[in-house]
Design a protein around this motif. Structure first.
Motif, PDB file in Angstrom:
ATOM      1  N   ASP A 286      -5.069   4.310  -9.448  1.00  0.00           N
ATOM      2  CA  ASP A 286      -6.507   4.141  -9.664  1.00  0.00           C
ATOM      3  C   ASP A 286      -6.877   4.760 -11.009  1.00  0.00           C
ATOM      4  O   ASP A 286      -6.002   5.203 -11.764  1.00  0.00           O
TER       5      ASP A 286
ATOM      6  N   ASP B 138       0.817  -1.208   0.000  1.00  0.00           N
ATOM      7  CA  ASP B 138       0.000   0.000   0.000  1.00  0.00           C
ATOM      8  C   ASP B 138       0.860   1.272   0.000  1.00  0.00           C
ATOM      9  O   ASP B 138       1.923   1.310   0.627  1.00  0.00           O
TER      10      ASP B 138
ATOM     11  N   LYS C 119      -1.489   4.286  -5.742  1.00  0.00           N
ATOM     12  CA  LYS C 119      -2.069   3.436  -4.698  1.00  0.00           C
ATOM     13  C   LYS C 119      -1.053   2.505  -4.031  1.00  0.00           C
ATOM     14  O   LYS C 119      -1.335   1.931  -2.975  1.00  0.00           O
TER      15      LYS C 119
END
Lengths: 154, 154
Positions: free
Chosen positions: B120, B20, B126
């Motif tokens: 995204d 992440d 992301k």
């Protein structure tokens, strides 16, 4: 354990696994960090093998390990690179393979390293196996497997 | 084309594919190369993503690209890093993936790059998919395949 058929398909690419030492940039343990800095910057690889005068593998060194040595609490001082040798800074814990390649061990080593060093039985540096070549073999495997075989639940 | 069963076993690890963005060091395109140098040296990664002020991915930059800028024909001059910005030096051709991951494309991108960027639909950064995580999934695949299935020649 890796099954026999999977192993065989992975090894169909075995001839390409080894990047021969002739084609791998290396440093000598007695080189200065200044020399290491210029070599690593020029070739654009982030880490390269270190050998001694008998071509035996003794470690590896990264650009980040070299440049860390020029950072003081006050400034960035490139002159510090001239007074230290590669042997003082290099990583001595190198992961090694021997030929013929054990595909299980090879895949395992490459989870944590960009490349694995290959040495002969005397420890002489023979080349490297890169993630790039292994990922090519993996691509070959995943594309071929269900083209060649029916998979039946055990 | 990758077969359905192979794809399914690879994707059993899918939850771990994305590192992440919160856990990925990044630089802003407006940062100086001096800042980039210190960040890249500290974290020990050889290349990291570059985002703009809206968190949109705009490139990536490597330690080697940064330090090249301090080498002149005469000397190594760290002061040169203060006058240039990341946007002037970064690689703008970044390879991107979107979720849900296309395993074929993912494996393909990672043959040539240490990690693939994930964005995204608006281009907002992301996170990354690393070779490390994909090689873990590959290890899982090659160990499971012939444990679960009989392979029969087509």
């Amino acid at each position: 354990m890796i099954g026999q058929t999977v192993k065989e398909i992975l090894l169909e690419n075995e001839d390409h696994f080894l990047v021969d030492s002739e084609n791998v940039a290396t440093l000598q343990d007695t080189n200065t960090l200044e020399h290491a800095f210029l070599v690593l910057t020029n070739i654009g690889y982030s880490r390269i093998p270190v050998v001694d005068r008998d071509e035996k593998l003794v470690g590896s060194i990264s650009l980040s390990m070299v440049v860390s040595e020029m950072i003081t609490t006050k400034e960035i001082d490139p002159d510090l690179l001239a007074i230290k040798k590669v042997s003082e800074v290099m990583d001595q814990k190198v992961k090694c393979l021997q030929q013929p390649f054990d595909i299980e061990k090879t895949l395992n080593l490459l989870v944590d390293a960009n490349f694995a060093h290959v040495v002969d039985s005397e420890g002489v540096f023979k080349g490297i196996v890169t993630r790039k070549e292994i990922l090519k073999a993996v691509n070959h495997l995943v594309h071929e497997l269900e083209t060649r075989y029916h998979l039946e639940n055990k």
